[in-house]
Scaffold this motif. Structure first.
Motif, PDB file in Angstrom:
ATOM      1  N   ASP A   1       0.828  -1.155  -0.262  1.00  0.00           N
ATOM      2  CA  ASP A   1       0.040   0.093  -0.153  1.00  0.00           C
ATOM      3  C   ASP A   1       0.664   0.935  -0.352  1.00  0.00           C
ATOM      4  O   ASP A   1       1.413   1.483   1.098  1.00  0.00           O
ATOM      5  CB  ASP A   1      -0.926   0.074   0.938  1.00  0.00           C
ATOM      6  CG  ASP A   1      -1.876  -1.166   0.832  1.00  0.00           C
ATOM      7  OD1 ASP A   1      -2.426  -1.651   0.109  1.00  0.00           O
ATOM      8  OD2 ASP A   1      -2.254  -1.553   2.236  1.00  0.00           O
ATOM      9  N   LEU A   2       1.148   1.915  -1.243  1.00  0.00           N
ATOM     10  CA  LEU A   2       2.483   2.989  -1.293  1.00  0.00           C
ATOM     11  C   LEU A   2       1.534   3.612  -1.894  1.00  0.00           C
ATOM     12  O   LEU A   2       0.217   3.791  -2.692  1.00  0.00           O
ATOM     13  CB  LEU A   2       3.122   2.591  -1.901  1.00  0.00           C
ATOM     14  CG  LEU A   2       3.703   1.252  -1.476  1.00  0.00           C
ATOM     15  CD1 LEU A   2       4.318   0.908  -3.366  1.00  0.00           C
ATOM     16  CD2 LEU A   2       4.707   1.000  -0.910  1.00  0.00           C
ATOM     17  N   VAL A   3       2.358   5.137  -1.746  1.00  0.00           N
ATOM     18  CA  VAL A   3       1.480   7.145  -2.267  1.00  0.00           C
ATOM     19  C   VAL A   3       2.653   7.542  -2.793  1.00  0.00           C
ATOM     20  O   VAL A   3       3.784   7.695  -1.874  1.00  0.00           O
ATOM     21  CB  VAL A   3       0.728   7.572  -0.811  1.00  0.00           C
ATOM     22  CG1 VAL A   3       0.467   8.351  -1.500  1.00  0.00           C
ATOM     23  CG2 VAL A   3      -0.056   5.986  -0.151  1.00  0.00           C
ATOM     24  N   ALA A   4       2.341   7.871  -3.857  1.00  0.00           N
ATOM     25  CA  ALA A   4       3.683   9.134  -4.672  1.00  0.00           C
ATOM     26  C   ALA A   4       2.561  10.248  -3.880  1.00  0.00           C
ATOM     27  O   ALA A   4       1.771  10.425  -3.965  1.00  0.00           O
ATOM     28  CB  ALA A   4       3.399   8.876  -5.933  1.00  0.00           C
ATOM     29  N   PHE A   5       4.370  10.851  -3.629  1.00  0.00           N
ATOM     30  CA  PHE A   5       3.571  12.260  -2.901  1.00  0.00           C
ATOM     31  C   PHE A   5       4.543  13.633  -3.103  1.00  0.00           C
ATOM     32  O   PHE A   5       5.396  13.298  -2.805  1.00  0.00           O
ATOM     33  CB  PHE A   5       3.426  11.956  -1.197  1.00  0.00           C
ATOM     34  CG  PHE A   5       2.545  13.479  -0.486  1.00  0.00           C
ATOM     35  CD1 PHE A   5       1.638  13.579  -0.209  1.00  0.00           C
ATOM     36  CD2 PHE A   5       3.681  14.225   0.584  1.00  0.00           C
ATOM     37  CE1 PHE A   5       1.081  14.930   0.009  1.00  0.00           C
ATOM     38  CE2 PHE A   5       2.883  15.487   1.014  1.00  0.00           C
ATOM     39  CZ  PHE A   5       1.559  15.565   1.199  1.00  0.00           C
TER      40      PHE A   5
END
Length: 419
Positions: free
Chosen positions: A367-371
Motif C-alpha cells: 500500500d503505497l502513495v506517491a506524494f
C-alpha cells in the motif's frame, strides 16, 4: 534473478529505518524486497518517481462512511474514492452514525458486504451500546472488528447512546479481557449545552470532564483506550499524565483542528459542523505543541495518531484533503515526511494491530502513495469540505493498493511519474 510484479523507485522513500533513495519490489500484493535506489530489480512494470516521495498508504481510523438517505454500498464506494484521492489506502470505518449501526455481528456482515469493491482495504470498529454484553462484544471481535468505539455524549448519535460510568467500566473490563482497544468520544454529555452545536455549548470543559471519567474507568478496568477526537489543548497535561497512574491512554486529533480555528477566515461555517467544534487559534497552536511534545509518554506525545475526522452524516467531508492539509501545517513547523507517515500510517496500524499495514517494509502489504511534498495545489472552491478554495502544499500522485496501481486521482496530483 527474481522477477517482481512491479518495482517502485524514489529518491525519497519513507521507510521505518529512515528516509532515503530506495527501490521497493512487489509480488502478489506484498512488499518482497526493499533495496538501494539503483539496485537491479527486474520487474514487469517499473515506476521511477525520481524526487517525488513514496509514503506508506495512510490508515484512517474512525472514518464516517454512511450518509443518511443514501445506499450503504454507494457510500462505501464514495468513501473509497475520496480516500484514494487523499492517499488513504486503509479505512477503519466508524460504527455509527450508520444504518445499521455496527453493534452486533449481523450488522457487521451488512457493512462487510456493502464494502466489497470499495477500492481500498476496509476494517471496522464495533459499537459499544448501553445494552452491549460480553457475548455481543466477543461475537463482534470474532466476526472481524479490529477495535471498539463508544461515546460519552453524542459522538455516535443517534445510533450509539452515551454511556454512564458503570456502563463504561463494564465495557472496558470486557474489552480488556478481549485484549482490544476502546476508542472513546470523550465529551461529557452533562457539560454540553442545548443545542450542543456552538463552541459555547461544547466547551473544552466537556472534554476535560470526559477524560477524567475515562481515566478513572480505565484505571479500574485496565483497558487500552484511545480518545478521539482530541481537540482541547488544555487537556494535554491530563492526557500525558495518565500513564503515571497506570492508564494506557492515547489520543487522535484531526488535521482540521491543527490547520483551522474559529478565527480562520472562511472557516466559520465549519466551526459548528465539527464535533467538538473548531476552537480558538491559541488552542490550535497549543494542540500542535501537544502533538509535537517529546517525552510525554514512552513513545513521545500521547497524541499518537492523526485521522481525517471524515463524517458525511454531519456534512464534514475531509478525507480527500487531510494528508495535504496536515503536511502544509507540519512542514511549516519544521517536521518531515517521517512524521507525516508516523501520524497517519504507522501509529494507526500499530494501535489496531494491523501488522501488514502502515509501513514500507518486507512482508507488508504493498500500500503505497506517491506524494510530491513541494507541489502546491488549490482545493476547488466547489469542494464540500472545510479546505475549499485553500492552497495546500503536497499532492497525491499514483496510489498502489495491495500492489495494484490505481489511476492518478483527478484534480489532486501535480506529478506525472515515468513508468
Amino acid at each position: 534473478m527474481t522477477e517482481f510484479d512491479s518495482v517502485v523507485r524514489s529518491r525519497c522513500v519513507v521507510a521505518p529505518e529512515g528516509v532515503g533513495p530506495l527501490s521497493v519490489g512487489i509480488r502478489d500484493g506484498r512488499i518482497e524486497a526493499v533495496d538501494d535506489y539503483a539496485a537491479p530489480m527486474p520487474a514487469r512494470e517499473v515506476t521511477d518517481l525520481e524526487d517525488v516521495a513514496l509514503l506508506p498508504g495512510a490508515v484512517d481510523v474512525g472514518t464516517g462512511v454512511h450518509e443518511p438517505g443514501h445506499d450503504l454500498a454507494a457510500c462505501y464506494r464514495r468513501a473509497g474514492e475520496a480516500a484514494l484521492r487523499g492517499g488513504v489506502t486503509t479505512l477503519v470505518a466508524a460504527p455509527a452514525p450508520a444504518r445499521p449501526p455496527v453493534a452486533c455481528a449481523d450488522s457487521l456482515q451488512v457493512h462487510q458486504r456493502a464494502a466489497v469493491g470499495t477500492g481500498v482495504s476496509v476494517y471496522f470498529l464495533g459499537g459499544v451500546t448501553r445494552g452491549s454484553g460480553p457475548l455481543d462484544l466477543a461475537d463482534l471481535r470474532a466476526a472481524g472488528v479490529v477495535a471498539f468505539h463508544c461515546s460519552l455524549s453524542d459522538g455516535g448519535a443517534p445510533d450509539l447512546a452515551a454511556l454512564d460510568d458503570p456502563q463504561l467500566r463494564k465495557a472496558m473490563a470486557e474489552l480488556a479481557a478481549l485484549d482490544t482497544v476502546l476508542l472513546v468520544h470523550a465529551e461529557d454529555a452533562a457539560e454540553l449545552g442545548t443545542p450542543p452545536v456552538s463552541a459555547e455549548q461544547r466547551p473544552a470543559t466537556a472534554e476535560r470532564r470526559g477524560m477524567e471519567r475515562v481515566i478513572a474507568a480505565a484505571r479500574v478496568a485496565g483497558a487500552r483506550t484511545h480518545v478521539t477526537p482530541f481537540t482541547a489543548a488544555e487537556c494535554a497535561a491530563l492526557l500525558a499524565a495518565a500513564g503515571s497512574v497506570g492508564v494506557g491512554l492515547t489520543a487522535q486529533t484531526c488535521p482540521h483542528y491543527l490547520c483551522l480555528s474559529a478565527q480562520t477566515p472562511g472557516a466559520e461555517p465549519w466551526a459548528h459542523v465539527c464535533r467538538p467544534p473548531l476552537r480558538s487559534d491559541a488552542n490550535r497552536r497549543a494542540l500542535w505543541s501537544a502533538l509535537l511534545a517529546e517525552g510525554a509518554s514512552p513513545c513521545g506525545s500521547a497524541i499518537t495518531t492523526v485521522g481525517s475526522g471524515h463524517l458525511p452524516s454531519h456534512g464534514l467531508f475531509t478525507l480527500a484533503w487531510s494528508l495535504s492539509a496536515l503536511w502544509t501545517a507540519a512542514r511549516g513547523r519544521g517536521r518531515g515526511l517521517a512524521d507525516l507517515a508516523r501520524w497517519t500510517a504507522g501509529a494507526p496500524a500499530e494501535l489496531l494491530g494491523l501488522v501488514g499495514k502502515g509501513r514500507i517494509a518486507v512482508g507488508c502489504d504493498a500500500d503505497l502513495v506517491a506524494f510530491d511534498p513541494v507541489h502546491r495545489v488549490t482545493v476547488p472552491p466547489t469542494d464540500p469540505g472545510p479546505y475549499a478554495g485553500r492552497e495546500l502544499a503536497g499532492s497525491v500522485g499514483p496510489v498502489w493498493v495491495s500492489g495494484r496501481r490505481v489511476p492518478r486521482p483527478e484534480a489532486v496530483t501535480g506529478v506525472e511519474p515515468t513508468a
